[in-house]
Motif scaffolding. Structure first.
Motif, PDB file in Angstrom:
ATOM      1  N   PRO A 181     -29.027 -11.789  22.131  1.00  0.00           N
ATOM      2  CA  PRO A 181     -29.567 -10.432  21.961  1.00  0.00           C
ATOM      3  C   PRO A 181     -30.698 -10.118  22.937  1.00  0.00           C
ATOM      4  N   ALA A 182     -31.538 -11.112  23.230  1.00  0.00           N
ATOM      5  CA  ALA A 182     -32.631 -10.882  24.182  1.00  0.00           C
ATOM      6  C   ALA A 182     -32.082 -10.594  25.579  1.00  0.00           C
ATOM      7  N   MET A 183     -31.065 -11.346  25.985  1.00  0.00           N
ATOM      8  CA  MET A 183     -30.438 -11.102  27.285  1.00  0.00           C
ATOM      9  C   MET A 183     -29.775  -9.725  27.316  1.00  0.00           C
ATOM     10  N   ALA A 184     -29.155  -9.360  26.207  1.00  0.00           N
ATOM     11  CA  ALA A 184     -28.487  -8.061  26.134  1.00  0.00           C
ATOM     12  C   ALA A 184     -29.501  -6.929  26.253  1.00  0.00           C
ATOM     13  N   ARG A 185     -30.644  -7.080  25.592  1.00  0.00           N
ATOM     14  CA  ARG A 185     -31.686  -6.047  25.693  1.00  0.00           C
ATOM     15  C   ARG A 185     -32.184  -5.925  27.129  1.00  0.00           C
ATOM     16  N   ARG A 186     -32.349  -7.067  27.789  1.00  0.00           N
ATOM     17  CA  ARG A 186     -32.790  -7.037  29.181  1.00  0.00           C
ATOM     18  C   ARG A 186     -31.734  -6.374  30.065  1.00  0.00           C
ATOM     19  N   SER A 187     -30.476  -6.679  29.812  1.00  0.00           N
ATOM     20  CA  SER A 187     -29.399  -6.085  30.606  1.00  0.00           C
ATOM     21  C   SER A 187     -29.379  -4.572  30.464  1.00  0.00           C
ATOM     22  N   GLU A 189     -32.347  -3.036  32.335  1.00  0.00           N
ATOM     23  CA  GLU A 189     -32.252  -3.135  33.793  1.00  0.00           C
ATOM     24  C   GLU A 189     -30.973  -2.503  34.342  1.00  0.00           C
ATOM     25  N   ARG A 190     -30.172  -1.936  33.487  1.00  0.00           N
ATOM     26  CA  ARG A 190     -28.897  -1.363  33.917  1.00  0.00           C
ATOM     27  C   ARG A 190     -29.140  -0.154  34.826  1.00  0.00           C
ATOM     28  N   THR A 219     -25.584 -10.448  37.873  1.00  0.00           N
ATOM     29  CA  THR A 219     -27.006 -10.125  37.789  1.00  0.00           C
ATOM     30  C   THR A 219     -27.769 -11.403  37.448  1.00  0.00           C
ATOM     31  N   PRO A 220     -29.021 -11.518  37.893  1.00  0.00           N
ATOM     32  CA  PRO A 220     -29.778 -12.765  37.696  1.00  0.00           C
ATOM     33  C   PRO A 220     -29.817 -13.249  36.252  1.00  0.00           C
ATOM     34  N   ALA A 221     -29.882 -12.319  35.307  1.00  0.00           N
ATOM     35  CA  ALA A 221     -30.005 -12.722  33.901  1.00  0.00           C
ATOM     36  C   ALA A 221     -28.716 -13.320  33.345  1.00  0.00           C
ATOM     37  N   LEU A 222     -27.584 -13.069  34.018  1.00  0.00           N
ATOM     38  CA  LEU A 222     -26.293 -13.479  33.457  1.00  0.00           C
ATOM     39  C   LEU A 222     -25.575 -14.550  34.265  1.00  0.00           C
ATOM     40  N   ILE A 223     -26.067 -14.857  35.440  1.00  0.00           N
ATOM     41  CA  ILE A 223     -25.411 -15.864  36.279  1.00  0.00           C
ATOM     42  C   ILE A 223     -25.430 -17.223  35.577  1.00  0.00           C
ATOM     43  N   GLY A 224     -24.303 -17.900  35.616  1.00  0.00           N
ATOM     44  CA  GLY A 224     -24.226 -19.245  35.061  1.00  0.00           C
ATOM     45  C   GLY A 224     -23.903 -19.309  33.585  1.00  0.00           C
ATOM     46  N   LEU A 225     -23.674 -18.165  32.941  1.00  0.00           N
ATOM     47  CA  LEU A 225     -23.385 -18.165  31.505  1.00  0.00           C
ATOM     48  C   LEU A 225     -21.906 -18.389  31.208  1.00  0.00           C
ATOM     49  N   GLY A 226     -21.081 -18.311  32.240  1.00  0.00           N
ATOM     50  CA  GLY A 226     -19.643 -18.417  32.001  1.00  0.00           C
ATOM     51  C   GLY A 226     -19.058 -17.142  31.439  1.00  0.00           C
TER      52      GLY A 226
END
Length: 284
Positions: free
Chosen positions: A196-202, A205-206, A220-227
């Motif tokens: 949820p924290a990542m989603a709020r940031r996304s 920053e959208r 995007t930097p917040a989501l890279i590497g999450l698969g």
């Protein structure tokens, strides 16, 4: 004339006058009821006409502001930014426009064949986020639904489950994807590895005009590497809901109009319309 006969005549006259008064009173009462009924019908007509005017405004706004179906549809664009309000005689009209592709598309789970595992897991995560007992996607496979409310007939779906889920789900074409440019924190948090924290940031920053591609979003930097999987994701939409709120006096009416753009002609057409009965509230 004898006194007895005079008394009888007087009583007869009084009786006739009483009957005449009763008939007249009944006629006046019927007339008042007819006038009241006519006033109510005119009131209902005003509510409906105002609601349809709001729908027409919303349709024209979609036609004007989303002219190119190939461009991204985003929450920062003009179509989504304003909630106009018009004053009318003894009331007002408000119009909301919602991108239905910002919801989870239940139609993707109704296929007769195997359902994509990515979508099945997102479906389960959505229910978990809403603190609901999960109903597996297999319970929906093969169902022929024409309205989202028909989910109430699925075993395990109770009033609480449906009430909680209804704002986050839609019944669109089976190939409709989740629009990452309008999806809420709740829906983005169903994606692989997204908290949820990542989603709020996304969301914060959208880009105002949206991501041009799903790849731009996933890298995007917040989501890279999450698969994060691109399955079932998109950047545009052709399904919208225009909700018109009308108030006249103490009466309320809400009209929900689901619209879709025809990909061949580019025209917007009505999918379905839900005209809810006006609600009457006591003066405060």
């Amino acid at each position: 004339m004898r006194k007895g006969q005079q008394g009888i005549a007087l009583l007869t006259v009084l009786l006739v006058m009483s009957l005449a008064l009763l008939v007249t009173a009944g006629m006046l009462r019927s007339h008042r009821l007819a006038l009241h009924s006519s006033a109510q019908q005119l009131h209902q007509l005003q509510l409906r006409q105002s609601a349809f005017a709001g729908e027409a405004w919303g349709r024209e706004r979609l036609h004007t502001l989303l002219a190119d179906p190939k461009l991204p549809v985003a929450a920062g664009q003009a179509w989504a930014q304003s909630r106009p309000e018009w004053l009318i005689d003894n009331g007002h009209i408000e119009v909301d426009i919602e991108d239905l592709a910002a919801r989870f598309n239940v139609s993707a789970l109704l296929t007769q064949g195997a359902v994509d595992e990515v979508l099945k897991q997102r479906w389960l995560r959505l229910q978990t986020q809403l603190d609901l007992p999960p109903i597996d996607a297999s319970a929906l496979q093969g169902l022929n639904l024409s309205d989202i409310s028909q989910l109430r007939s699925v075993p395990g779906v109770d009033a609480r489950w449906y009430t909680r889920m209804q704002p986050w789900i839609a019944l669109l074409d089976k190939d409709a994807t989740l629009n990452i440019n309008t999806a809420s924190v709740t829906l983005l948090a169903t994606l692989e590895g997204v908290t949820p924290a990542m989603a709020r940031r996304s969301v914060s920053e959208r880009p105002l005009q949206g991501y041009a591609s799903v790849e731009d979003f996933t890298f995007t930097p917040a989501l890279i590497g999450l698969g994060l999987q691109a399955t079932g994701l998109g950047t545009t939409s052709r399904w919208f809901r225009i909700t018109t709120h009308v108030r006249v006096g103490q009466s309320r009416l809400r009209l929900e109009s689901d619209m879709a753009r025809d990909l061949k002609t580019g025209r917007w057409h009505l999918l379905q319309r839900r005209l809810l009965a006006p609600e009457h509230s006591e003066p405060s």
